[in-house]
Design a protein around this motif. Structure first.
Motif, PDB file in Angstrom:
ATOM      1  N   ILE A 198       0.856  -1.189   0.000  1.00  0.00           N
ATOM      2  CA  ILE A 198       0.000   0.000   0.000  1.00  0.00           C
ATOM      3  C   ILE A 198       0.892   1.238   0.000  1.00  0.00           C
ATOM      4  CG2 ILE A 198      -1.659   1.344   1.341  1.00  0.00           C
ATOM      5  CD1 ILE A 198      -2.914  -1.266   2.231  1.00  0.00           C
ATOM      6  N   LEU A 199       0.555   2.200  -0.885  1.00  0.00           N
ATOM      7  CA  LEU A 199       1.341   3.420  -1.037  1.00  0.00           C
ATOM      8  C   LEU A 199       0.490   4.630  -0.672  1.00  0.00           C
ATOM      9  CD1 LEU A 199       2.710   2.606  -4.611  1.00  0.00           C
ATOM     10  CD2 LEU A 199       3.897   2.178  -2.459  1.00  0.00           C
ATOM     11  N   ASP A 200       1.111   5.632  -0.069  1.00  0.00           N
ATOM     12  CA  ASP A 200       0.467   6.924   0.162  1.00  0.00           C
ATOM     13  C   ASP A 200       0.948   7.878  -0.931  1.00  0.00           C
ATOM     14  OD1 ASP A 200      -0.986   6.265   2.518  1.00  0.00           O
ATOM     15  OD2 ASP A 200       0.894   6.342   3.660  1.00  0.00           O
ATOM     16  N   VAL A 201       0.008   8.388  -1.716  1.00  0.00           N
ATOM     17  CA  VAL A 201       0.354   9.231  -2.859  1.00  0.00           C
ATOM     18  C   VAL A 201      -0.414  10.542  -2.771  1.00  0.00           C
ATOM     19  CG1 VAL A 201       0.432   9.402  -5.385  1.00  0.00           C
ATOM     20  CG2 VAL A 201       0.664   7.156  -4.282  1.00  0.00           C
ATOM     21  N   LYS A 202       0.305  11.653  -2.859  1.00  0.00           N
ATOM     22  CA  LYS A 202      -0.329  12.968  -2.856  1.00  0.00           C
ATOM     23  C   LYS A 202      -0.351  13.490  -4.293  1.00  0.00           C
ATOM     24  CE  LYS A 202       0.379  15.641   0.641  1.00  0.00           C
ATOM     25  NZ  LYS A 202       1.000  16.579   1.633  1.00  0.00           N
ATOM     26  N   VAL A 203      -1.544  13.868  -4.763  1.00  0.00           N
ATOM     27  CA  VAL A 203      -1.708  14.320  -6.145  1.00  0.00           C
ATOM     28  C   VAL A 203      -2.313  15.723  -6.154  1.00  0.00           C
ATOM     29  CG1 VAL A 203      -2.709  13.812  -8.414  1.00  0.00           C
ATOM     30  CG2 VAL A 203      -2.128  11.929  -6.868  1.00  0.00           C
ATOM     31  N   LYS A 204      -1.724  16.607  -6.962  1.00  0.00           N
ATOM     32  CA  LYS A 204      -2.277  17.948  -7.134  1.00  0.00           C
ATOM     33  C   LYS A 204      -3.183  17.939  -8.369  1.00  0.00           C
ATOM     34  CE  LYS A 204       0.265  21.650  -6.475  1.00  0.00           C
ATOM     35  NZ  LYS A 204       1.229  22.785  -6.703  1.00  0.00           N
ATOM     36  N   ARG A 205      -4.449  18.290  -8.174  1.00  0.00           N
ATOM     37  CA  ARG A 205      -5.415  18.282  -9.289  1.00  0.00           C
ATOM     38  C   ARG A 205      -5.067  19.366 -10.303  1.00  0.00           C
ATOM     39  NH1 ARG A 205      -8.814  17.899  -4.603  1.00  0.00           N
ATOM     40  NH2 ARG A 205      -9.873  15.880  -4.426  1.00  0.00           N
TER      41      ARG A 205
END
Length: 532
Positions: A178-185
């Motif tokens: 499981i990965l924690d990924v931060k994405v900017k829209r």
């Protein structure tokens, strides 16, 4: 065979229903005061709704009554004046704008979980490291899996304001972690140019699926890249293109026509005539052109084909187009819903209208495809019915006709076999894509590191995979039998693999191999070479 036949009307319906909207940039001179002046007709409708609201014996959702009323009014006008409910407006707006704000992934809800098919190239998700096959479990702590989660809710959590951030929890099956990924829209394009590539050293190909706000920029970029690669001739594929904005179609036509050539004529209720002419910005005015159309090419596609045909530019190849010559303007109704109302008719440069008759009602209008099918015009060019009174001549003396679509210069018959119709349906509808996704879940490692060129030239869909799909189709709810159509089935499976592994451009490259209309282009090219 009986199970296959039930899919044919659905495929036809999906294709024809698409061609219903063409954007308008025309002047609309009526003032708001004039349009919305109080009169007895409006008072009558308002009073009826109030009576139902306050006096009717049972509780009634009058919003739904209003929707039915609006639809009923529009259905008595013409087939292309339509109502867009509030629930559908945002999706329609995104589609015509050609972009939305989000993370940029295509996905399935697979076993109650969001499974990423592939991130959109260059989009936020791809830049953040999300891959095909990943499962998105949470967005900002909100659970996105399980039977109670609806697709619309999922989309709402992934979309958002531009430059806003969303924290995703992603499970990657290939690595079992499981990965924690931060994405900017960001603004994510809804691509309208499906494919752009070279067929031969000097012949390019561009496929346009609709005419949205972003289409011209996409088209211009694709054309420039092909010109840089040395093309002198172009195939513009408008098959199954339902249309879009007039202004976008005009700009695409302008790329091919010399200065001051007439592109389009529009005429409104008052008899005001507006003419559009080509400008000096065309980048392919002297290049050789082929335009592909079929029975599902509508509205803005027909503007492009008609303008080119009437100016003796290029060769129109295929089958008679849909036949939509009405112009709509979108008008808000104040509650988040809107209508697209027909406000004008358009005419090609020779003055012909290509709008089909619609006086016998919408059902009759949209069943015209079946009439064409039965009359044989999809198979034989001489079965196309034309009236001498609708005959026009281009500047070079070529005879063209109005009255119901663009008739091509070179006819190519349709493969009307049930198997081929069904195969097109399962390929374009997503049914086959789901099977391919399941296959890649178990076999993605086979393609790791494989370039598209290697895939195209060396990978072959074997009998085992095609038989698995045939069994999958038989036992799935679809119950389709394609066992007698093995070679075409293998090509379509390969195209769907290419789409999920590499993208839509590669899908079209594989699918276009052996395409009858493209073979006709190459045949004409060979004949021209011999003549020269």
């Amino acid at each position: 065979m009986g199970n296959q036949k039930k899919y044919l009307p659905l495929w036809i319906g999906l294709a024809l229903a698409a061609g219903v909207f063409i954007g308008s940039k025309l002047n609309f001179n009526d003032t708001t005061e004039k349009i919305f002046a109080t009169n007895s007709k409006k008072d009558k409708l308002n009073r009826l709704i109030d009576y139902i609201d306050y006096e009717y014996v049972d509780n009634v959702n009058t919003d739904s009554i209003v929707d039915v009323t609006v639809n009923g009014i529009l259905e008595n006008l013409d087939p292309h004046s339509v109502y867009i409910p509030k629930s559908e407006y945002a999706h329609n707006a995104d589609d015509m704008r050609g972009a939305f704000t989000g993370i940029g992934v295509s996905f399935y809800v697979y076993n109650d979980t969001i499974a990423v098919i592939r991130p959109i190239e260059g989009g936020p998700a791809e830049r953040a490291g999300i891959r095909g096959g990943d499962r998105i479990l949470y967005a900002d702590g909100k659970k996105l899996y399980g039977q109670l989660v609806e697709r619309d809710s999922i989309t709402n959590y992934l979309k958002g304001d531009i430059n806003s951030k969303v924290e995703l929890q992603v499970y990657r099956p290939s690595e079992k972690k499981i990965l924690d990924v931060k994405v900017k829209r960001k603004q994510v394009p809804l691509v309208s140019v499906d494919a752009s590539y070279k067929i031969t050293n000097d012949l390019g190909y561009i496929k346009v699926n609709r005419f949205s706000e972003t289409t011209y920029k996409e088209f211009e970029s694709a054309l420039e890249k092909l010109k840089d690669q040395g093309i002198k001739k172009l195939v513009l594929d408008l098959r199954n293109n339902p249309g879009g904005y007039i202004s976008t179609a005009e700009r695409v036509v302008d790329e091919f026509l010399e200065d001051d050539k007439l592109v389009l004529i529009t005429k409104n209720k008052s008899g005001d005539i507006n003419k559009t002419f080509a400008t000096g910005r065309g980048d392919f005015e002297h290049g050789k052109l082929y335009v592909l159309i079929n029975e599902n090419s509508a509205s803005a596609s027909e503007i492009v084909a008609g303008a080119l045909q009437d100016n003796d530019k290029g060769t129109i190849i295929g089958r008679r187009s849909f036949g939509k010559g009405l112009v709509q303007r979108e008008m808000a109704l104040g509650d988040g819903s809107a209508i697209r109302l027909t406000i004008a008719r358009y005419y090609t440069p020779t003055g012909r209208s290509i709008q089909r008759p619609y006086g016998k009602g919408n059902e009759n209008y949209y069943s015209d495809y079946e009439k064409r099918y039965r009359n044989g015009e999809l198979i034989h060019a001489d079965s196309i019915k034309v009236a001498d009174s609708l005959k026009y001549k281009t500047p070079k003396g070529k005879v063209v006709y109005g009255g119901g679509g663009i008739i091509p210069d070179v006819f190519v018959p349709k493969d009307t076999s049930i198997e081929n119709e069904t195969l097109q349906y399962v390929s374009r509808s997503g049914f086959m894509s789901y099977f391919i996704f399941e296959y890649l879940e178990k076999n993605r490692k086979i393609f790791k590191g494989m370039s598209f060129e290697d895939f195209k030239n060396t990978y072959t869909v074997d009998d085992k995979l095609s038989k698995e799909f045939i069994e999958y189709s038989k036992f799935n709810e679809a119950q389709i039998d394609l066992s007698n159509y093995t070679e075409e089935l293998k090509k379509t499976l390969k195209a769907n693999l290419a789409q999920q592994l590499y993208g839509p451009n590669e899908y079209e490259i594989i699918l276009n191999d052996g395409d009858p209309m493209l073979l006709k282009v190459l045949e004409l090219e060979a004949e021209n070479h011999l003549d020269n």
